[in-house]
Design a protein around this motif. Sequence first.
Motif, PDB file in Angstrom:
ATOM      1  N   ARG A   1      -9.023  15.005   1.151  1.00 39.20           N
ATOM      2  CA  ARG A   1      -8.910  14.646  -0.270  1.00 39.20           C
ATOM      3  C   ARG A   1      -7.548  15.079  -0.831  1.00 39.20           C
TER       4      ARG A   1
ATOM      5  N   HIS B   1      -0.910   9.843  -3.057  1.00 36.86           N
ATOM      6  CA  HIS B   1      -0.980   9.031  -4.273  1.00 36.86           C
ATOM      7  C   HIS B   1       0.141   9.402  -5.244  1.00 36.86           C
ATOM      8  N   TRP B   2       0.261  10.699  -5.561  1.00 33.41           N
ATOM      9  CA  TRP B   2       1.250  11.124  -6.555  1.00 33.41           C
ATOM     10  C   TRP B   2       2.676  11.005  -6.032  1.00 33.41           C
TER      11      TRP B   2
ATOM     12  N   ASP C   1       0.838  -1.196   0.000  1.00 33.78           N
ATOM     13  CA  ASP C   1       0.000   0.000   0.000  1.00 33.78           C
ATOM     14  C   ASP C   1       0.877   1.252   0.000  1.00 33.78           C
ATOM     15  N   ILE C   2       0.242   2.410  -0.099  1.00 32.38           N
ATOM     16  CA  ILE C   2       1.025   3.632  -0.286  1.00 32.38           C
ATOM     17  C   ILE C   2       1.937   3.931   0.885  1.00 32.38           C
TER      18      ILE C   2
ATOM     19  N   ARG D   1      -4.836  16.002 -14.111  1.00 31.99           N
ATOM     20  CA  ARG D   1      -4.078  15.036 -13.295  1.00 31.99           C
ATOM     21  C   ARG D   1      -2.581  15.351 -13.332  1.00 31.99           C
TER      22      ARG D   1
ATOM     23  N   GLN E   1      -5.003  12.586   0.329  1.00 39.51           N
ATOM     24  CA  GLN E   1      -5.044  11.357  -0.464  1.00 39.51           C
ATOM     25  C   GLN E   1      -4.380  11.554  -1.824  1.00 39.51           C
ATOM     26  N   ASN E   2      -4.703  12.669  -2.481  1.00 40.19           N
ATOM     27  CA  ASN E   2      -4.111  12.949  -3.795  1.00 40.19           C
ATOM     28  C   ASN E   2      -2.601  13.107  -3.710  1.00 40.19           C
ATOM     29  N   TYR E   3      -2.134  13.878  -2.749  1.00 44.31           N
ATOM     30  CA  TYR E   3      -0.703  14.110  -2.611  1.00 44.31           C
ATOM     31  C   TYR E   3       0.026  12.808  -2.302  1.00 44.31           C
TER      32      TYR E   3
ATOM     33  N   THR F   1       3.709   8.797  -3.900  1.00 37.50           N
ATOM     34  CA  THR F   1       4.000   7.362  -3.917  1.00 37.50           C
ATOM     35  C   THR F   1       4.290   6.876  -5.326  1.00 37.50           C
ATOM     36  N   ARG F   2       3.493   7.308  -6.293  1.00 37.15           N
ATOM     37  CA  ARG F   2       3.750   6.901  -7.677  1.00 37.15           C
ATOM     38  C   ARG F   2       5.126   7.373  -8.132  1.00 37.15           C
TER      39      ARG F   2
END
Length: 103
Positions: free
Chosen positions: A30, A37-38, A2-3, A76, A33-35, A40-41
């Motif tokens: 939110r 996500h990016w 997971d992240i 995005r 979560q977005n930050y 981590t990617r």
Amino acid sequence: MDITEALEQSQPGLVGRVKDAIRNQHLNQRAEQNYLHWITRFVLFNDLKDPETLAGEERQLFLTYLSDRMQVSRARLNQASQALTFFYEDVLGQASLSGTAAA
């Protein structure tokens, strides 16, 4: 994985630092979560290397990959760029890249 696991593998304590910086900036859940996500990617894109050791070139390569190979939308791409700017400036205390905004 997971992240939180990915970020912690790249640098122990990093998730807490990101969340603390998000709270300090009074961002909502939110945005968190977005930050995460990016960020981590980006870390996964760079094979879990410590993000503090990555230069601006790696950041730009990631954004180019998202744009050209993944064909993410402009919105995005802007989210990813903003997340990385936040991450490097507010979490890691490094100068941001000039010209990382999505084209």
